[in-house]
Structure formats: structure tokens, C-alpha cells
Design an enzyme around this catalytic site. Structure first.
Site, mmCIF file in Angstrom:
data_model
loop_
_atom_site.group_PDB
_atom_site.id
_atom_site.type_symbol
_atom_site.label_atom_id
_atom_site.label_comp_id
_atom_site.label_asym_id
_atom_site.label_seq_id
_atom_site.Cartn_x
_atom_site.Cartn_y
_atom_site.Cartn_z
ATOM 1 N N TYR A 131 50.243 28.270 37.944
ATOM 2 C CA TYR A 131 50.003 29.070 39.163
ATOM 3 C C TYR A 131 50.449 28.303 40.405
ATOM 4 C CZ TYR A 131 47.639 32.224 42.414
ATOM 5 O OH TYR A 131 47.356 33.115 43.431
ATOM 6 N N ARG A 167 66.444 40.406 47.534
ATOM 7 C CA ARG A 167 67.901 40.615 47.565
ATOM 8 C C ARG A 167 68.262 42.099 47.651
ATOM 9 N NH1 ARG A 167 70.434 41.704 42.863
ATOM 10 N NH2 ARG A 167 72.349 40.591 43.387
ATOM 11 N N VAL A 208 40.031 35.507 47.356
ATOM 12 C CA VAL A 208 39.841 36.881 47.822
ATOM 13 C C VAL A 208 39.167 37.652 46.680
ATOM 14 C CG1 VAL A 208 40.978 38.909 48.818
ATOM 15 C CG2 VAL A 208 42.030 36.646 49.088
ATOM 16 N N LYS A 252 53.291 29.190 43.251
ATOM 17 C CA LYS A 252 52.945 29.405 44.666
ATOM 18 C C LYS A 252 53.554 28.329 45.574
ATOM 19 C CE LYS A 252 50.713 33.274 44.145
ATOM 20 N NZ LYS A 252 51.201 34.539 44.737
HETATM 21 N N1 LIG Z 1 42.533 36.971 44.822
HETATM 22 C C1 LIG Z 1 42.746 35.775 45.310
HETATM 23 O O1 LIG Z 1 41.843 34.951 45.448
HETATM 24 C C2 LIG Z 1 44.131 35.380 45.756
HETATM 25 C C3 LIG Z 1 44.259 34.241 46.562
HETATM 26 C C4 LIG Z 1 45.526 33.854 46.979
HETATM 27 C C5 LIG Z 1 46.627 34.596 46.609
HETATM 28 N N2 LIG Z 1 46.475 35.700 45.811
HETATM 29 C C6 LIG Z 1 47.677 36.444 45.457
HETATM 30 O O2 LIG Z 1 47.547 37.754 45.931
HETATM 31 C C7 LIG Z 1 48.417 38.604 45.175
HETATM 32 C C8 LIG Z 1 47.653 39.850 44.790
HETATM 33 O O3 LIG Z 1 46.585 39.494 43.925
HETATM 34 P P1 LIG Z 1 45.139 40.152 44.033
HETATM 35 O O4 LIG Z 1 44.188 39.075 44.334
HETATM 36 O O5 LIG Z 1 45.166 41.338 44.908
HETATM 37 O O6 LIG Z 1 44.906 40.528 42.496
HETATM 38 P P2 LIG Z 1 44.855 41.924 41.714
HETATM 39 O O7 LIG Z 1 43.807 42.795 42.294
HETATM 40 O O8 LIG Z 1 44.792 41.531 40.288
HETATM 41 O O9 LIG Z 1 46.263 42.594 42.040
HETATM 42 C C9 LIG Z 1 47.459 42.143 41.462
HETATM 43 C C10 LIG Z 1 48.515 43.209 41.666
HETATM 44 O O10 LIG Z 1 49.765 42.704 41.146
HETATM 45 C C11 LIG Z 1 50.311 43.701 40.306
HETATM 46 N N3 LIG Z 1 51.145 43.148 39.251
HETATM 47 C C12 LIG Z 1 50.873 42.128 38.396
HETATM 48 N N4 LIG Z 1 51.871 41.988 37.514
HETATM 49 C C13 LIG Z 1 52.792 42.947 37.814
HETATM 50 C C14 LIG Z 1 54.028 43.335 37.250
HETATM 51 N N5 LIG Z 1 54.557 42.714 36.188
HETATM 52 N N6 LIG Z 1 54.701 44.367 37.817
HETATM 53 C C15 LIG Z 1 54.196 45.012 38.888
HETATM 54 N N7 LIG Z 1 53.031 44.690 39.463
HETATM 55 C C16 LIG Z 1 52.336 43.679 38.924
HETATM 56 C C17 LIG Z 1 49.116 44.430 39.711
HETATM 57 O O11 LIG Z 1 49.508 45.748 39.333
HETATM 58 P P3 LIG Z 1 49.638 46.284 37.814
HETATM 59 O O12 LIG Z 1 48.771 45.435 36.940
HETATM 60 O O13 LIG Z 1 49.215 47.708 37.938
HETATM 61 O O14 LIG Z 1 51.092 46.151 37.501
HETATM 62 C C18 LIG Z 1 48.194 44.490 40.928
HETATM 63 O O15 LIG Z 1 48.517 45.601 41.730
HETATM 64 C C19 LIG Z 1 48.912 37.759 44.001
HETATM 65 O O16 LIG Z 1 50.215 37.301 44.284
HETATM 66 C C20 LIG Z 1 47.936 36.594 43.971
HETATM 67 O O17 LIG Z 1 48.519 35.449 43.415
HETATM 68 C C21 LIG Z 1 45.247 36.114 45.388
#
Ligand SMILES: NC(=O)c1ccc[n+]([C@@H]2O[C@H](COP(=O)([O-])OP(=O)(O)OC[C@H]3O[C@@H](n4cnc5c(N)ncnc54)[C@H](OP(=O)(O)O)[C@@H]3O)[C@@H](O)[C@H]2O)c1
Length: 227
Positions: free
Chosen positions: A149, A117, A182, A153
Site C-alpha cells: 500500500y 492520459r 477516513v 501511495k
Molecule cells: N479510508 C481511508 O482511511 C483512506 C485514507 C487515505 C487514502 N484513502 C484512499 O481513498 C481512496 C478511496 O478509498 P475509500 O476509503 O473511499 O474506500 P472504499 O469505500 O472502499 O472505496 C473504494 C472505491 O474504489 C473503487 N475501486 C476499487 N477497486 C476498483 C477497480 N478495480 N475498478 C474500479 N473501482 C475500484 C471501489 O469501487 P468498486 O469496488 O465498486 O469497484 C470503491 O468505489 C483509495 O484510493 C484509498 O487508498 C483511504
């Protein structure tokens, strides 16, 4: 003539920039010449003249408003928003504390709404822009332990599809990218370990390739899995 979103000189905001997919997306966008703002709670380890980290907890509406206030105070519009911040936990439904459920929904779903938004008015005014939401294969099918979760999603898929229909007539593209596993910090706290992984750089490449599609093409949903 076919026009592509030329990333050089464009302004992008990526949430969840400090690690994993978001960090890779920031690096990929910078390498394409974009000006990138990364939003996360912990510092984003990128030193580049076209990158700025804005410390933001996306669970806090006022912090989101301040972050976008900074960006939109300097630029007429955000050309690309990547709603990526998120986390997961996998537990039996009756053992999930309500406070943790709300934390997850606030981070994975409500933050995407709050960021969207902020950028839509100027995108509408300029009749251009793109929003990429990071969903998950967990947004396509439910599984044991995934109630919180998967709910977040599935919801981000529904949110994406709705705003895709709402915004396409203004020349704004909305995509939902649904990755399988990932290799990121996601699994450090998630309480499960998959057998096969993709790499965050590979998912970032996919996201950038969607952004770079011809303007007349709207990739509304992409699911991608490890082979
Ligand atoms: N890894 C997988 O297998 C996978 C698969 C499908 C989808 N995803 C999605 O991909 C996205 C990224 O995840 P990732 O796999 O890259 O995991 P990750 O390495 O744990 O990264 C998660 C990111 O989200 C940020 N984050 C979490 N809570 C936050 C908050 N309250 N405010 C601001 N930032 C926040 C974290 O930053 P800070 O902690 O520094 O705030 C970090 O930069 C997520 O939406 C996850 O659901 C991941």
C-alpha cells in the site's frame, strides 16, 4: 481579476465512485452544479440528472478507454479528473502473493496513469483543467505491513508531483490529497482498524475547496489527518 474554477456546468470524472470518499466527492460536485461521471465496478448509488455511473474496472485498460470514450464523445473535455479508486491490505511482505501486489499497484497507481492520459490531450488543447489524485499519509511514511500500500501511495505522490510540473505550463493544475484514516469500507478488508477517523464527506469538502481555489493557485499537495 481573480478567476475560480466555477464547478457549475463543468464535467468531472471520479474513479471509485461507488462508496466512501469517491461517492462523497461525486455528491459534493453534483451539489456544486457539475456534470459527474462515476467509474466503479459496483453500481454508484446516486440518482441525479447530472450523474452517470459507467461500470468500469480500472484494472482493465480497455474498460478505461471505453469509459473515457463515452465521456469525451459527449463533451469537449473533462474539466476535473479525480483519481480515487483504490484499496489496501496490510501484511508481512513475504506473505503477499505477487498476484495481489500487482492487483493493488494496478488499481492504486497504474489506473491513475491510464485515466490521466485520457484527459490530458483535451485539457492541454483548452489550457485548463484539474487532476486530483487521492494519495494517503501512507504515501508519506512507511510502516510495518504497509509495503504494498505504501509503495503505491508513495508512487502516486511521485506521479502527481511529476505531472504537476509537466502540466502547470498548460494551465492544468494537479493536486495530491493525502488523507489519514477516513471512515469508509476501506477498513473492512484492510486488516487493521485505526483509533481515529475523518468522515468521507469532510475529505470531499476539502477536495472541492481545492478545486475552487483561484485559478492562479496550485495546491500541489495536501495532507490531512483526524484531530
Ligand atoms: N479510508 C481511508 O482511511 C483512506 C485514507 C487515505 C487514502 N484513502 C484512499 O481513498 C481512496 C478511496 O478509498 P475509500 O476509503 O473511499 O474506500 P472504499 O469505500 O472502499 O472505496 C473504494 C472505491 O474504489 C473503487 N475501486 C476499487 N477497486 C476498483 C477497480 N478495480 N475498478 C474500479 N473501482 C475500484 C471501489 O469501487 P468498486 O469496488 O465498486 O469497484 C470503491 O468505489 C483509495 O484510493 C484509498 O487508498 C483511504
Amino acid at each position: 481579476m481573480e478567476r475560480n474554477m466555477e464547478l457549475a456546468g463543468k464535467v468531472a470524472v471520479v474513479t471509485g465512485s461507488s462508496s466512501g470518499i469517491g461517492l462523497s466527492v461525486c455528491s459534493a460536485l453534483i451539489s456544486k452544479g457539475a456534470r459527474v461521471y462515476g467509474l466503479s465496478r459496483s453500481a454508484t448509488p446516486i440518482e441525479h440528472e447530472r450523474f452517470e455511473w459507467i461500470r468500469t474496472d480500472v484494472m482493465v485498460e480497455m474498460e478505461i478507454e471505453q469509459a473515457f470514450g463515452t465521456v469525451l464523445g459527449r463533451h469537449e473535455q473533462v474539466d476535473l479528473l479525480v483519481n480515487n479508486a483504490g484499496f489496501g491490505f496490510f501484511m508481512d511482505v513475504e506473505t503477499i502473493e505477487p498476484v495481489d501486489w500487482r492487483r493493488l499497484i494496478d488499481t492504486n497507481l497504474t489506473a491513475a496513469f491510464l485515466c490521466t492520459r485520457q484527459v490530458v490531450p483535451s485539457m492541454k488543447a483548452r489550457r485548463s483543467g484539474m487532476i486530483v489524485n487521492v494519495g494517503s499519509v501512507a504515501g508519506k511514511r512507511g510502516f510495518k505491513g504497509g509495503s504494498a500500500y505504501c509503495a503505491s501511495k508513495f508512487a502516486i505522490n511521485g506521479f502527481s508531483e511529476s505531472i504537476m510540473e509537466e502540466l502547470r505550463e498548460y494551465g492544468i493544475r494537479v493536486s495530491c490529497v493525502n488523507p489519514g484514516s477516513v471512515m469508509t469500507g476501506f477498513f473492512d478488508h484492510a486488516g487493521l482498524q485505526p483509533k481515529k477517523y475523518m468522515q468521507p464527506d469532510e475529505v470531499a469538502r476539502l477536495i472541492v475547496s481545492l478545486v475552487e481555489l483561484p485559478d492562479g493557485m496550485l495546491p500541489d499537495q495536501v495532507t490531512v489527518r483526524p484531530l
